[in-house]
Write an enzyme that holds these catalytic residues in place. Structure first.
Site, PDB file in Angstrom:
ATOM      1  N   LYS A  22       0.824  -1.212   0.000  1.00  0.00           N
ATOM      2  CA  LYS A  22       0.000   0.000   0.000  1.00  0.00           C
ATOM      3  C   LYS A  22       0.858   1.264   0.000  1.00  0.00           C
ATOM      4  CE  LYS A  22      -1.923   1.893   3.943  1.00  0.00           C
ATOM      5  NZ  LYS A  22      -1.635   3.326   4.045  1.00  0.00           N
ATOM      6  N   ASN A  23       1.817   1.321   0.928  1.00  0.00           N
ATOM      7  CA  ASN A  23       2.540   2.586   1.082  1.00  0.00           C
ATOM      8  C   ASN A  23       3.536   2.846  -0.042  1.00  0.00           C
ATOM      9  OD1 ASN A  23       0.987   3.271   3.247  1.00  0.00           O
ATOM     10  ND2 ASN A  23       2.476   2.600   4.795  1.00  0.00           N
ATOM     11  N   CYS A 117      -5.444   8.243   8.504  1.00  0.00           N
ATOM     12  CA  CYS A 117      -5.684   7.574   9.778  1.00  0.00           C
ATOM     13  C   CYS A 117      -5.717   8.563  10.931  1.00  0.00           C
ATOM     14  CB  CYS A 117      -4.599   6.539  10.027  1.00  0.00           C
ATOM     15  SG  CYS A 117      -4.984   4.987   9.244  1.00  0.00           S
ATOM     16  N   ARG A 122      -0.410  14.874  12.698  1.00  0.00           N
ATOM     17  CA  ARG A 122       0.385  14.330  11.599  1.00  0.00           C
ATOM     18  C   ARG A 122       0.902  15.479  10.737  1.00  0.00           C
ATOM     19  NH1 ARG A 122      -1.702   8.846   9.211  1.00  0.00           N
ATOM     20  NH2 ARG A 122       0.362   9.043   8.330  1.00  0.00           N
ATOM     21  N   ASP A 305       3.743   0.481  12.127  1.00  0.00           N
ATOM     22  CA  ASP A 305       2.506  -0.026  11.520  1.00  0.00           C
ATOM     23  C   ASP A 305       2.217  -1.479  11.894  1.00  0.00           C
ATOM     24  OD1 ASP A 305       2.141   2.441  10.421  1.00  0.00           O
ATOM     25  OD2 ASP A 305       2.856   1.912   8.423  1.00  0.00           O
ATOM     26  N   ARG A 397      -9.122   0.079   3.743  1.00  0.00           N
ATOM     27  CA  ARG A 397      -8.205   1.053   3.137  1.00  0.00           C
ATOM     28  C   ARG A 397      -6.843   0.424   2.853  1.00  0.00           C
ATOM     29  NH1 ARG A 397      -7.050   5.946   6.440  1.00  0.00           N
ATOM     30  NH2 ARG A 397      -5.488   5.975   4.833  1.00  0.00           N
TER      31      ARG A 397
END
Ligand code: EPZ
Length: 418
Positions: A22-23, A117, A122, A305, A397
């Protein structure tokens, strides 16, 4: 909103195949906007964040065509708008990469402030500091970041913190700046390397990604490229922990074992058997597990994570574990939910002290964010009785076909559409 219903205590067995990262995907897709040609991106995870980013690129004038479930053709050869200031963008944290990508190509970008999230502050000050060092004027108006430069000019940039997002964003902008940029104290995460590899295939000149000094020699233009995204380190880790928490025996396939070293070391310390293959890892948990201490760090340290997932596992290990979150200020919101399942955890700032219990007991819980949601599934798989997990949209997600993958391993998990 969808819910997941899990009946616990099945030992997971068999195989699971990890999807694309994903990232990495959420950085590589915006990077494709920089090309005056067509890119084909393979092994993209089939998840909400990827679909939303593709929709955003369409909305600014690019073309995203799905060639199959995991392959997207991105054509921005006719140019795109430099403004991405609409609502969808705010819902996606990684849309901040559009700032670096559009600034590189058009020397101007206007992007709505990202959401994503929910675990505390952030900031993106380091991204903006990097753009300014390259010569951009950056302002914020009504939640939209505006960056503009006559010319982007290479610079020496030292990051106060090894931020993944800032490293990638500066790399994107610097790829099409005049001259050489160096990023010191750069993040070394696998997705930083993956993005640099894709940019290099597009014609960029980036050296040192994966170390803490990255050197980027700017080029005038970039072309499209065909690129395969790396496997997802965090999804892989989640399945490894799932095998461990259920006393299971699972072969996790499509994995880069090196990316898993920090987790493998901890599982080993806990007495889980970890057998590494070339692109797979088999997890066998057939003895009682022992408490260990874990500290999250940037790569190659233990990933933040995987912090909620390992907390679920430590909750059912024998003895006391101390977990320290060093990356995010406020990533323990989910502990309250874990307690509903019986976990014994005391939080003091960045430290969680976990006293192992014999087993979780099913309850109604909610996913407070993506990885917290993953932790709820793991705890539910190990729980006596039935657990209902609300807030599944967070999990969607980042995890492709989440309930199917667990079902394939023998879990009793089903989705209720809501
Ligand atoms: C990326 O977020 C990931 N997201 C996160 O994964 C992950 O938790 C994080 O890296 C750390 O590994 C994506 O890749 C899309 P950072 P990012 O900038 O880039 C501080 C998931 O679950 N900081 O490396 O936003 C910040 O407050 C998600 O998949 C600043 O102070 O993280 C934090 O303490 C959640 N100023 C630390 O650096 C800045 O400008 C690390 O943040 C930027 C960051």
């Amino acid at each position: 909103m969808d819910k997941l219903v899990v009946k616990g205590r099945n030992r997971l067995r068999g195989e699971v195949t990890v999807s694309g990262a994903k990232n990495a995907a959420v950085a590589v897709i915006p990077a494709a906007v920089m090309a005056g040609g067509v890119s084909i991106l393979e092994n993209l995870p089939c998840i909400e964040d990827v679909r939303n980013l593709c929709a955003t690129i369409e909305k600014i004038g690019g073309k995203c065509t799905y060639l199959d479930k995991h392959t997207v053709k991105i054509d921005c050869s006719q140019g795109v708008a430099y403004q991405a200031d609409f609502e969808e963008v705010q819902q996606l944290r990684a849309s901040y990469y559009l700032l670096g990508a559009l600034l590189a190509r058009y020397k101007q970008a206007e992007v709505a402030m990202p959401g994503g999230c929910n675990f505390g502050k952030r900031p993106i000050d380091l991204h903006l500091k990097g753009f300014r060092a390259l010569g951009a004027v950056v302002t914020e108006e009504n939640g939209v970041i505006k960056a503009r430069a006559e010319h982007l000019k290479g610079a020496s940039i030292y990051l106060d913190q090894a931020s993944v997002g800032a490293t990638i964003n500066i790399m994107l902008a610097a790829s099409m700046a005049d001259g050489v940029t160096t990023i010191e104290n750069a993040a070394k995460e696998p997705h930083v390397v993956d993005t640099a590899n894709y940019l290099n295939m597009m014609g960029a000149n980036i050296k040192g990604a994966g170390t803490d000094v990255i050197r980027i020699k700017g080029v005038e233009s970039l072309k499209g490229a065909q690129y395969t995204i790396i496997p997802d380190q965090i999804e892989a880790g989640t399945y490894m922990i799932a095998a461990a928490i259920t006393g299971g025996d699972v072969l996790v396939k499509n994995i880069i074992p090196k990316h898993m070293d920090s987790l493998t070391a901890k599982l080993d310390e806990m007495h889980v058997k970890v057998d590494e293959g070339d692109d797979s890892i088999r997890i066998i948990a057939d003895t009682p597990l022992q408490a260990v201490n874990v500290k999250t760090m940037s790569y190659p340290g233990f990933p933040t994570d995987l912090q909620p997932q390992i907390a679920a596992l430590l909750s059912v290990c024998g003895g006391r574990s101390v977990l320290t979150e060093n990356v995010w200020d406020n990533r323990y919101q989910y502990i309250e939910e874990l307690r509903k399942l019986g976990a014994k955890v005391e939080i003091n700032g960045r430290i969680a002290v976990i006293d192992g219990i014999d087993h979780f007991t099913g309850a109604e819980v909610r996913a407070t964010d993506l990885r917290a949601g993953a932790a709820m599934i793991l705890a539910a798989l190990a729980a006596e009785g039935e657990t209902v997990i609300d807030g599944v949209r967070y999990i969607d997600r980042g995890y492709e076909d989440v309930e199917y993958k667990f079902q394939e391993m023998g879990a009793d998990i089903r989705r209720i559409k809501g």
